[in-house]
Design a protein around this motif. Structure first.
Motif, PDB file in Angstrom:
ATOM      1  N   GLY A  15       0.115   4.015   3.669  1.00 12.38           N
ATOM      2  CA  GLY A  15      -0.727   3.034   3.001  1.00 12.38           C
ATOM      3  C   GLY A  15      -0.509   3.122   1.508  1.00 12.38           C
ATOM      4  O   GLY A  15       0.294   3.931   1.047  1.00 12.38           O
ATOM      5  N   PRO A  16      -1.235   2.295   0.731  1.00 12.64           N
ATOM      6  CA  PRO A  16      -1.055   2.316  -0.709  1.00 12.64           C
ATOM      7  C   PRO A  16      -1.439   3.660  -1.308  1.00 12.64           C
ATOM      8  O   PRO A  16      -2.377   4.292  -0.845  1.00 12.64           O
ATOM      9  N   GLY A  17      -0.687   4.077  -2.340  1.00 13.99           N
ATOM     10  CA  GLY A  17      -1.035   5.305  -3.058  1.00 13.99           C
ATOM     11  C   GLY A  17      -0.416   6.564  -2.484  1.00 13.99           C
ATOM     12  O   GLY A  17      -0.675   7.656  -2.990  1.00 13.99           O
ATOM     13  N   GLN A  18       0.413   6.435  -1.439  1.00 15.90           N
ATOM     14  CA  GLN A  18       1.011   7.648  -0.865  1.00 15.90           C
ATOM     15  C   GLN A  18       1.986   8.230  -1.884  1.00 15.90           C
ATOM     16  O   GLN A  18       2.784   7.503  -2.503  1.00 15.90           O
ATOM     17  N   HIS A  19       1.924   9.556  -2.056  1.00 16.11           N
ATOM     18  CA  HIS A  19       2.770  10.221  -3.045  1.00 16.11           C
ATOM     19  C   HIS A  19       4.246  10.014  -2.703  1.00 16.11           C
ATOM     20  O   HIS A  19       4.634  10.119  -1.548  1.00 16.11           O
ATOM     21  N   LEU A  20       5.045   9.706  -3.741  1.00 13.88           N
ATOM     22  CA  LEU A  20       6.470   9.425  -3.527  1.00 13.88           C
ATOM     23  C   LEU A  20       7.328  10.375  -4.369  1.00 13.88           C
ATOM     24  O   LEU A  20       7.854   9.975  -5.417  1.00 13.88           O
ATOM     25  N   PRO A  21       7.459  11.631  -3.953  1.00 17.48           N
ATOM     26  CA  PRO A  21       8.243  12.578  -4.755  1.00 17.48           C
ATOM     27  C   PRO A  21       9.733  12.229  -4.698  1.00 17.48           C
ATOM     28  O   PRO A  21      10.177  11.575  -3.747  1.00 17.48           O
TER      29      PRO A  21
END
Ligand code: NAD
Length: 308
Positions: free
Chosen positions: A171-177
């Protein structure tokens, strides 16, 4: 009610904190910001930066709390293969620190956010809570150990506990390292950029992708539903999706013609995952309603980072 959420600045923690605050609850959030972003929290969430192993800080934050949501954790299967000691220190050690502090202060209820990863490869699907766990990565071991600690310490010190085994939430806001990003936002971003969608393995491995709003409905119910003490409950979509179908759906909702690239499988992965939701339906009145296609569209609409 008064809540403390550990890992509050993370993907699920922030969504939960904002939802509970909107509903009029008092919400304190703790996060060391190792990956979390405090900007994702609304003004009504009382945020403290700190480590979940910092007991004096926990003693302060736990005063007058009715229920703790424990989400602070390191969350990458692949990274855990490289750094198991770190995963043990945060995911297991942090859970024990929290339980001890809860005992010291007298807080009576905790909801642990555990993971479907603890099942590993099983002979049959869907995955039921009474199957023998078969963790395949240090991450999965750490979540299973956390479940055992929460249950055992809860029994010994009379703290009500429930562990929710969340499957592949997105969903929106998932961490994207930059390294080992979660598959859904990574595919969406790559598709929008016209980049490559790298699939580990041949794409036949399946996952149970569940949209964040569905996960939140289970989390919210878990703080007040009766007769949960000591239970572990699956939270997924109940649908089994091969990764190659996820690729197809991502390409359809983004209108992209990017080509998937198939690369060797990564260690610690599991071949099939689909949650049985019978117990969640009975105990939490949990009935996920958001299809993968709708969830991907909502993610695109609500997460401006993906379009950059
Ligand atoms: P996330 O990385 O966005 O959130 C974890 C948060 O914990 C981060 O904000 C991070 O800064 C914080 N944190 C890490 N170490 C800490 C420490 N020592 N002290 C305090 N805070 C610390 O990940 P997420 O996807 O929101 O996951 C939240 C929880 O849900 C985790 O416990 C994870 O294991 C569990 N879970 C997530 C999924 C999923 O698909 N997202 C699936 C199953 C379980």
């Amino acid at each position: 009610m008064n809540f403390l959420i550990t890992g509050a600045a993370g993907f699920l923690g922030a969504a939960l904190a904002n939802r509970l605050a909107r509903e009029g609850h008092q919400v304190r959030g703790l996060d060391d910001l190792s990956t979390g972003d405090p900007q994702s929290l609304g003004p009504d969430v009382h945020f403290t930066r700190g480590d979940v192993n910092d007991r004096p800080k926990l003693w302060t934050l736990l005063q007058d709390v009715d229920c703790v949501y424990h989400l602070a954790a390191r969350v990458s299967v692949q990274e855990s293969v490289l750094y198991p000691r770190e995963y043990n220190a945060v995911n297991v050690g942090g859970t024990v620190s929290l339980m001890e502090a809860m005992r010291d202060v007298g807080v009576r209820r905790v909801v642990l956010v555990s993971s479907g990863a603890i099942y590993g490869d099983q002979g049959e699907q869907p995955l039921k809570e009474n199957m023998t766990p078969n963790p395949r990565s240090p991450y999965a071991v750490s979540k299973l150990a956390a479940e055992f600690y929460v249950n055992t310490i809860g029994d010994l010190w009379n703290i009500e506990t429930v562990s929710l085994r969340v499957f592949n939430a997105y969903g929106p806001g998932q961490h994207l390292p930059p390294s080992h990003p979660p598959v859904v936002p990574n595919f969406l971003r790559q598709a929008l950029r016209g980049g490559s969608l790298v699939v580990h393995g041949d794409g036949s491995q399946t996952r149970d992708y569940v949209y964040v709003d569905d996960v939140l409905s289970a989390l919210v119910a878990a703080s007040t539903a009766p007769n949960l003490d000591g239970l572990t409950i699956n939270v997924g979509s109940g649908r089994e999706t091969p990764v190659r179908d996820l690729v197809r759906t991502v390409l359809a909702v983004t209108g992209s013609s990017a080509e998937p690239i198939y690369s060797p499988n990564t260690p610690g992965g599991v071949s099939r995952m689909c949650a049985d939701l019978t117990l969640a339906g009975k105990k939490l009145n949990y009935h996920p309603s958001i299809s993968l296609e709708d969830g991907l569209r909502l993610t695109l609409q609500r997460d401006p980072r993906l379009n950059k």
